[in-house]
Scaffold this active site. Sequence first.
Site, short mmCIF file in Angstrom:
data_model
loop_
_atom_site.label_atom_id
_atom_site.label_comp_id
_atom_site.label_asym_id
_atom_site.label_seq_id
_atom_site.Cartn_x
_atom_site.Cartn_y
_atom_site.Cartn_z
N ILE A 28 0.82 -1.20 0.00
CA ILE A 28 0.00 0.00 0.00
C ILE A 28 0.87 1.26 0.00
O ILE A 28 0.51 2.27 -0.62
CB ILE A 28 -0.96 -0.01 1.20
CG1 ILE A 28 -1.99 -1.14 1.03
CG2 ILE A 28 -1.68 1.33 1.34
CD1 ILE A 28 -2.93 -1.31 2.22
N ASP B 258 10.85 4.05 5.93
CA ASP B 258 10.66 2.62 6.13
C ASP B 258 11.86 2.04 6.87
O ASP B 258 12.96 2.60 6.82
CB ASP B 258 10.49 1.92 4.78
CG ASP B 258 9.78 0.58 4.90
OD1 ASP B 258 8.56 0.55 4.62
OD2 ASP B 258 10.42 -0.41 5.28
N TYR C 120 -3.57 -7.34 16.12
CA TYR C 120 -3.73 -6.49 14.94
C TYR C 120 -5.11 -5.85 14.94
O TYR C 120 -5.25 -4.65 14.68
CB TYR C 120 -3.51 -7.34 13.69
CG TYR C 120 -3.43 -6.53 12.41
CD1 TYR C 120 -2.28 -5.83 12.08
CD2 TYR C 120 -4.51 -6.48 11.52
CE1 TYR C 120 -2.19 -5.10 10.91
CE2 TYR C 120 -4.43 -5.75 10.35
CZ TYR C 120 -3.27 -5.06 10.03
OH TYR C 120 -3.20 -4.34 8.88
N LYS D 49 -5.69 -1.77 15.13
CA LYS D 49 -6.34 -1.00 14.08
C LYS D 49 -7.61 -0.33 14.57
O LYS D 49 -7.98 0.75 14.07
CB LYS D 49 -6.61 -1.90 12.88
CG LYS D 49 -5.33 -2.33 12.15
CD LYS D 49 -4.51 -1.13 11.67
CE LYS D 49 -3.31 -1.53 10.83
NZ LYS D 49 -2.56 -0.36 10.32
N GLY E 248 1.02 -13.19 2.87
CA GLY E 248 1.55 -13.79 4.08
C GLY E 248 0.45 -14.42 4.93
O GLY E 248 0.66 -15.47 5.54
#
Length: 256
Positions: free
Chosen positions: A16, A35, A153, A157, A193
Amino acid sequence: MLAGRVYLVTGAAGGIGAGITQAILDEGGLVALMDLDLDRAERVAAMVDSEGSSTCAFEGDVSSTSHVAAVVRETLDRFGRLDGAVNNAGTVTLDEAWDATGGDWNRQLDVNVTGSFLVAQAVGVHLKAAGGGAIVNVSSNCGKVGYRNMAAYNASKAAVIGLTRSLSMEWAELGINVNAVCPGGVDTPMLRGVAEWLSPRLDMPADELLSGMGPAQLGRRVSPLEVGKVIAFLLSDDALIIRGQAINVDGGDTPY
């Protein structure tokens, strides 16, 4: 739409992040790519900006206050201005909640939530002095509906959505617009993944699993550039009436 404006994009070395970078450049903006993997970030920059005039790449960990401060400073040194940020850096470790470790839990919250806050804060201080700008946080449909084997996760989020609402309310009077997007079913290495992790557990080939991970209404996976185009719009002045929102960019999978 973004002509001459400069944006810091985290997690920009692929997936993304590359789509976001391309979309901002397509609208006339300039991008500082941040990054952990500097080589990959530089490759993305070279791919979308062959002349090297509209991008620069920096190595940095978003969960480190000193790294974030250094990248913001280097971005200002390189371009002379900074108009906003896209908090795209993220990490996921799949496991059943029973088996999740404290270290895995902490790392996902450190990167996905704390990292988003630290970047927003560091960039926001500059935007406050400059008279305004825009920040977009990349959450996920996981933050709204949740998925199995992704407790940390999902939680991280959902927290990004709450953070977005808070910053939007506090910083509106400073001319800083803050929104979030919630992707799902995006054609990225991270999604592959997930398919590879599930493959032996469901006794199904990873490619077969991946083929079914696109939004049903769309009939295919979402492309990173499609997500990037929505983000580029949210960075623009055309989106000033959209504030504190968590916008689904998942092809219709999430109903609210």
